[in-house]
Design a protein around this motif. Structure first.
Motif, mmCIF file in Angstrom:
data_model
loop_
_atom_site.group_PDB
_atom_site.id
_atom_site.type_symbol
_atom_site.label_atom_id
_atom_site.label_comp_id
_atom_site.label_asym_id
_atom_site.label_seq_id
_atom_site.Cartn_x
_atom_site.Cartn_y
_atom_site.Cartn_z
ATOM 1 N N ALA A 1 60.996 27.769 -5.550
ATOM 2 C CA ALA A 1 61.113 29.005 -4.791
ATOM 3 C C ALA A 1 60.696 28.967 -3.537
ATOM 4 C CB ALA A 1 60.515 29.634 -5.556
ATOM 5 N N ALA A 2 59.739 27.705 -3.163
ATOM 6 C CA ALA A 2 59.333 27.729 -1.403
ATOM 7 C C ALA A 2 60.002 26.610 -0.781
ATOM 8 C CB ALA A 2 57.569 27.325 -1.556
ATOM 9 N N LEU A 3 60.757 26.204 -1.661
ATOM 10 C CA LEU A 3 61.840 25.206 -1.173
ATOM 11 C C LEU A 3 63.070 25.450 -0.921
ATOM 12 C CD1 LEU A 3 60.423 21.715 -2.498
ATOM 13 C CD2 LEU A 3 60.405 22.245 -0.160
ATOM 14 N N ALA B 1 63.702 29.183 -1.255
ATOM 15 C CA ALA B 1 64.055 30.641 0.309
ATOM 16 C C ALA B 1 62.786 30.653 0.089
ATOM 17 C CB ALA B 1 63.943 30.726 -1.589
ATOM 18 N N PRO B 2 62.441 29.788 1.557
ATOM 19 C CA PRO B 2 60.799 29.512 2.107
ATOM 20 C C PRO B 2 60.751 31.339 2.611
ATOM 21 C CG PRO B 2 62.712 28.368 3.537
ATOM 22 C CD PRO B 2 63.133 28.657 2.390
ATOM 23 N N VAL B 3 59.580 32.159 2.900
ATOM 24 C CA VAL B 3 59.820 33.384 3.097
ATOM 25 C C VAL B 3 60.189 33.215 5.287
ATOM 26 C CG1 VAL B 3 58.336 34.335 1.230
ATOM 27 C CG2 VAL B 3 57.220 33.723 3.298
ATOM 28 N N ILE C 1 57.903 25.966 -10.501
ATOM 29 C CA ILE C 1 58.836 27.273 -9.833
ATOM 30 C C ILE C 1 58.515 28.171 -8.992
ATOM 31 C CG2 ILE C 1 60.109 29.312 -10.429
ATOM 32 C CD1 ILE C 1 59.344 29.074 -13.768
ATOM 33 N N SER C 2 57.470 28.002 -8.592
ATOM 34 C CA SER C 2 56.450 29.049 -7.135
ATOM 35 C C SER C 2 57.181 27.972 -5.953
ATOM 36 C CB SER C 2 55.294 29.063 -7.131
ATOM 37 O OG SER C 2 55.035 30.135 -7.991
ATOM 38 N N ALA C 3 56.343 25.781 -6.355
ATOM 39 C CA ALA C 3 56.955 25.329 -5.188
ATOM 40 C C ALA C 3 58.880 25.050 -5.250
ATOM 41 C CB ALA C 3 56.514 23.870 -5.932
ATOM 42 N N VAL D 1 53.693 26.778 -10.622
ATOM 43 C CA VAL D 1 53.411 25.377 -9.861
ATOM 44 C C VAL D 1 54.891 24.671 -8.834
ATOM 45 C CG1 VAL D 1 52.646 23.261 -8.987
ATOM 46 C CG2 VAL D 1 50.780 24.832 -10.378
ATOM 47 N N PRO E 1 64.725 36.767 -3.753
ATOM 48 C CA PRO E 1 64.309 35.350 -4.621
ATOM 49 C C PRO E 1 63.757 35.790 -5.848
ATOM 50 C CG PRO E 1 64.674 35.475 -2.436
ATOM 51 C CD PRO E 1 65.354 36.539 -2.883
#
Lengths: 243, 99
Positions: free
Chosen positions: A229-231, A233-235, A225-227, A223, A183
């Motif tokens: 990515a968080a949706l 592929a959450p850690v 791309i990170s958001a 904001v 990710p």
């Protein structure tokens, strides 16, 4: 381990970090010079900030005559990772560590000093972190001051070469996790692509979008791309402690 | 705006970012989205700031692009912060000498 020994160990481990800082801060000094800072101003700015990307972004704000709100937002976004670090750090203090010491240690955090501090097992020993910063911090400031002074006398070709040292450091921070985690790799590739497409350098500049300032572009893309990515592929629940 | 105002905003913001978590957050953050978002932020922001800016920092854009590629290769094979920076500088220095 007693406090004095911890401080001395910190000084010792801080030397290689500090030498790397000196070289990288030199390229920051070249940009600081363009932004109109003299050596003394550059030294104190660097010693108080100790943030490569954050300082670089701040200097860019001066160069582009950004607004107060934009400067604050860009500082916040480019330094947001420290929030993550000191959040991790907050889990590693001994319960009897005073608030003053927690604040002092948190103020010392940089990518490398966080790495060295958190790599030691058990509770954080504040004196160790003070030792690291006592040597690495001034070298960061001196590197910046040297860059400001020498940036003017050095041949243009050498300045051009040294000005990429900072980007080299950014690359060295993002590539190892990109190699380990799919990710992050995708995030980096998408970031490069979108950043290019939205910029002036793009072969086919997008109308209006390419006129957005570099700072605002950084905020929006980070904001966005990170958001996503968080949706997507959450850690994992335990999550990596170094980020 | 005077340059000191910019520097002050940056210095105070960075200090607060570093200090606030250890004074406010005494427990672990539970929200998975926020933790995931914060996890990706550093990499995305550094990547966005690196490219295409690295091509604009050098005299010849080609030299900057080459430094990016070789820097990535060096970091990929495990070289640290300092060696990667030096490699990027050398690539630009040598290429701008030839080009």
């Amino acid at each position: 381990m007693n406090k004095k020994q911890a401080f001395l160990n910190g000084l010792r481990d801080g030397i290689p970090i500090g030498l790397g800082y000196y070289a990288v801060a030199f390229s920051l000094g070249i940009i600081a010079r363009k932004a109109g800072l003299n050596a003394v101003e550059g030294f104190f700015n660097s010693i108080l900030s100790r943030a490569s990307a954050g300082e670089y972004a701040g200097l860019t704000m001066i160069l582009t005559h950004a607004t107060v709100v934009e400067t604050f937002l860009v500082s916040f976004i480019t330094n947001a990772r420290y929030m993550l670090m000191t959040t991790a750090l907050s889990q590693r203090f001994s319960p009897d560590t005073s608030v003053f010491k927690r604040i002092a240690v948190a103020f010392c955090m940089t990518d490398e000093i966080f790495g060295a501090t958190i790599a030691r097992p058990g509770y954080v020993i504040p004196q160790y972190t003070y030792g690291l910063t006592a040597i690495a911090g001034p070298l960061w400031g001196l590197g910046t001051a040297s860059g400001i002074i020498a940036g003017g006398i050095m041949p243009a070709r050498a300045v051009s070469a040294l000005s990429v040292a900072l980007y080299g450091m950014f690359i060295a921070i993002i590539i190892p996790p990109a190699r380990r985690e799919r990710p992050v790799l995708i995030c980096v590739i998408v970031s490069f692509l979108l950043s290019y497409l939205c910029s002036d350098s793009c072969a086919l500049p997008i109308p209006y979008v390419h006129e957005i300032s570099a700072g605002t572009r950084t905020i929006i893309l980070t904001v966005l791309i990170s958001a996503v990515a968080a949706l997507v592929a959450p850690v994992k629940e335990e999550g990596p402690e170094h980020a | 705006m005077h340059k000191y105002i910019y520097l002050l905003i940056v210095i105070v913001t960075i200090a607060l970012i570093r200090i606030l978590p250890v004074t406010l957050i005494r427990r672990k953050i539970d929200n998975r989205f926020i933790r995931s978002f914060l996890y990706y932020v550093p990499y995305v922001t550094l990547a966005v700031m690196t490219f295409p800016a690295i091509m604009e920092a050098t005299g010849s854009p080609l030299a900057g692009a080459a430094a990016l590629v070789l820097g990535i290769v060096a970091a990929w094979f495990g070289l640290g912060l300092f060696p990667v920076s030096i490699i990027c500088c050398l690539v630009v220095f040598v290429l701008e000498f030839i080009l």
